[in-house]
Design an enzyme around this catalytic site. Structure first.
Site, short mmCIF file in Angstrom:
data_model
loop_
_atom_site.label_atom_id
_atom_site.label_comp_id
_atom_site.label_asym_id
_atom_site.label_seq_id
_atom_site.Cartn_x
_atom_site.Cartn_y
_atom_site.Cartn_z
CB SER A 1 79.08 16.65 7.99
OG SER A 1 79.14 16.55 9.39
CE LYS A 2 86.60 20.89 9.84
NZ LYS A 2 87.50 19.89 9.33
NE ARG A 3 76.78 17.44 12.72
CZ ARG A 3 75.92 16.51 12.32
NH1 ARG A 3 75.71 15.44 13.03
NH2 ARG A 3 75.26 16.67 11.19
CG MET A 4 79.06 12.63 9.37
SD MET A 4 78.04 11.81 10.60
CE MET A 4 77.77 10.25 9.79
CD GLU B 1 90.09 17.69 8.63
OE1 GLU B 1 89.75 18.16 9.71
OE2 GLU B 1 89.28 17.47 7.71
#
Ligand code: GLU
Length: 487
Positions: A254-257, A264
């Site tokens: 997840s991008k949140r992590m 990237e």
């Protein structure tokens, strides 16, 4: 038999780090057996096509250090390797299946398909399926519709009341009842093949004999096997790899992590060799304690048998950091400096302010190398070597507990350091003299040295203090200490 593996990404977005793991395994398997690794671009889904995505995925695969024996840019005996350039091949094969009775024309309208879906849902069916309505059209009816230009698709005629067995090298045998398999569209009304037709036709024509791919493709595999059988072709060996999940849960990356796209991670300042070493272990396990693997060693040791039979494998971001720190420490200061320069140029990041000579930067690099976990951290941890630090006065005073004490320490060291010749300004000499003064004044080492550290750098954690002072030089050291004295 020459082992031929492939990676077949779709240019529908940024290349996922999980895709890079799959690519690495395919690459290693081919190289281990002196076979060929093929790159193929699966761009037949025009709705999900993203402009520029193909160029970016080719770039990032190269940036991770991989090349391909056949594929875009390099060509090969089965060119073209971009599916949108092979449309007539898929059409020809779809028609061949119609001819053989394994596929059929379908002229159903969107509205009819929608109604069908709704009514199947209303009947409480867990999945919806095409009802083979157009299978009963006569040859004449079909010809008539084709002549009058009615849009059509070609569907796979999935046999009823049968089973398909997927023999997976990792998962074993998995049986799928054909009644659960939809009459998959093979050729769309826009003339493009679906993934299912294109992947099978190309894997066969390109002589791919091992298909290693993520577990998310497992439900598609029975359709592919039906297609191979319909064409009368030999099956490749299938191996579905565990999917990646965030550590400590079951959720996918997840991008949140943190980063998710392969590119990237590079922008974050991870080294390709660290990333690859980390990716090696996302499914594969050598069964030993050895954790550091070069690509060559991995190719040597890799086998599908050593890939664990599990649905999900933990993507431990801390472990990745650990690998990156390890690989950063393996470089010489010059090499690290070169990597930093290339990286900062590529990602448009300013490493340091002002005109500084390379020699100074290399010295800074060698001082912080030990603690550096990513290239990106460099700017943050070296700021005070290139700019006057903003020192938080509360933090400074906190090191002793009182302003008077801090000033007393700073004063004493200012006097000491002023008296040292530039020629003697070395870490050893500063260390020796600073400790002498410490004894004489009966300061606590932590209080005194932390106060100087914060005063000259604004930080509580730096490389060894006297190394820092040496590199900053006498003038800067004195100036920075002086700033914190009231008179
Ligand atoms: N084009 C598919 C993808 O985007 C390939 C899946 C496969 O390996 O069969 O991943």
């Amino acid at each position: 038999m020459t082992v031929r593996t492939r990676m077949a990404p779709s240019p529908t977005g940024e290349y996922h780090i999980g895709g890079m793991r799959t690519l690495l395994y395919n690459y290693a398997l081919a190289k281990k057996h002196n076979g060929q690794f093929i790159l193929r671009i699966e761009d037949t889904d025009r709705e999900r096509f993203v402009e520029g995505a193909m160029e970016r995925l080719i770039r990032v695969i190269k940036d991770y250090g991989f090349s391909w024996d056949e594929g875009p840019e390099v060509g090969g005996p089965h060119a073209p390797y971009i599916q949108s350039e092979r449309l007539d091949i898929y059409k020809k094969h779809a028609l061949e299946l119609v001819e053989k009775g394994h596929a059929y024309y379908c002229f159903c309208t969107k509205e009819r398909l929608e109604e069908l879906r709704e009514s199947q849902k209303a009947q409480g069916k867990p999945t919806t399926k095409y009802d083979k309505h157009c299978l009963s059209l006569s040859k004449e009816e079909i010809q008539e519709k084709l002549n009058s230009g009615i849009p059509y698709v070609i569907r796979l005629n999935v046999p009823e009341n049968n089973t398909v067995v997927v023999k997976d090298k990792i998962l074993g045998e998995i049986t799928f009842p054909t009644n659960d398999i939809d009459d998959q569209v093979l050729l769309k009304s826009d003339g493009y093949p679906t993934y299912h037709l294109a992947v099978v036709v190309d894997d066969h024509l390109m002589e791919i004999n091992y298909v290693l791919r993520g577990m998310e493709w497992l439900p598609s595999t029975p359709k592919h096997i039906l297609l191979y059988k319909a064409f009368g072709w030999d099956l490749p060996i299938y191996a579905h790899l565990p999917l990646l999940k965030e550590k400590g849960g079951t959720q996918k990356l997840s991008k949140r992590m943190g980063s998710v796209a392969a590119t990237e991670f590079l922008a974050e300042g991870y080294l390709p060799e660290a990333l690859n070493n980390f990716l090696m272990f996302l499914g594969w396990n050598p069964g030993t304690e050895k954790e550091i693997y070069s690509l060559e060693e991995f190719i040597n040791d890799f086998s599908i048998e050593k890939v664990g039979k599990t649905d999900l494998v933990s993507f431990d971001r801390d472990k990745l950091l650990w690998y990156n720190g390890y690989y950063i420490r393996q470089l010489s200061a010059e090499e690290l400096f070169n990597r930093l320069s290339a990286w900062s140029e590529k990602h448009n990041i300013k490493l340091y302010e002002g005109a500084v000579d390379n020699e100074y930067v290399i010295k800074v690099t060698s001082l912080v190398q030990e603690r550096l976990k990513t290239l990106k951290e460099f700017t943050e941890v070296t700021e005070y070597f290139f700019r006057e630090p903003k020192v938080d006065q509360t933090l400074l005073v906190k090191q002793t507990g009182s302003k008077e004490k801090s000033e007393d320490i700073l004063n004493s060291y200012l006097n000491l350091y002023s008296s040292i010749n530039k020629a003697d300004w070395t870490a050893e000499f500063l260390d020796e003299k600073s400790h002498e003064l410490l004894k004489e004044k009966e300061y606590k080492p932590k209080e005194a040295f932390m106060t100087i550290r914060v005063a000259v750098s604004g930080e509580t954690a730096t490389p060894p203090l006297f190394e820092v002072l040496t590199l900053l030089g006498k003038e800067k050291t004195l100036m920075r200490i002086k700033q914190h004295l009231s008179n």
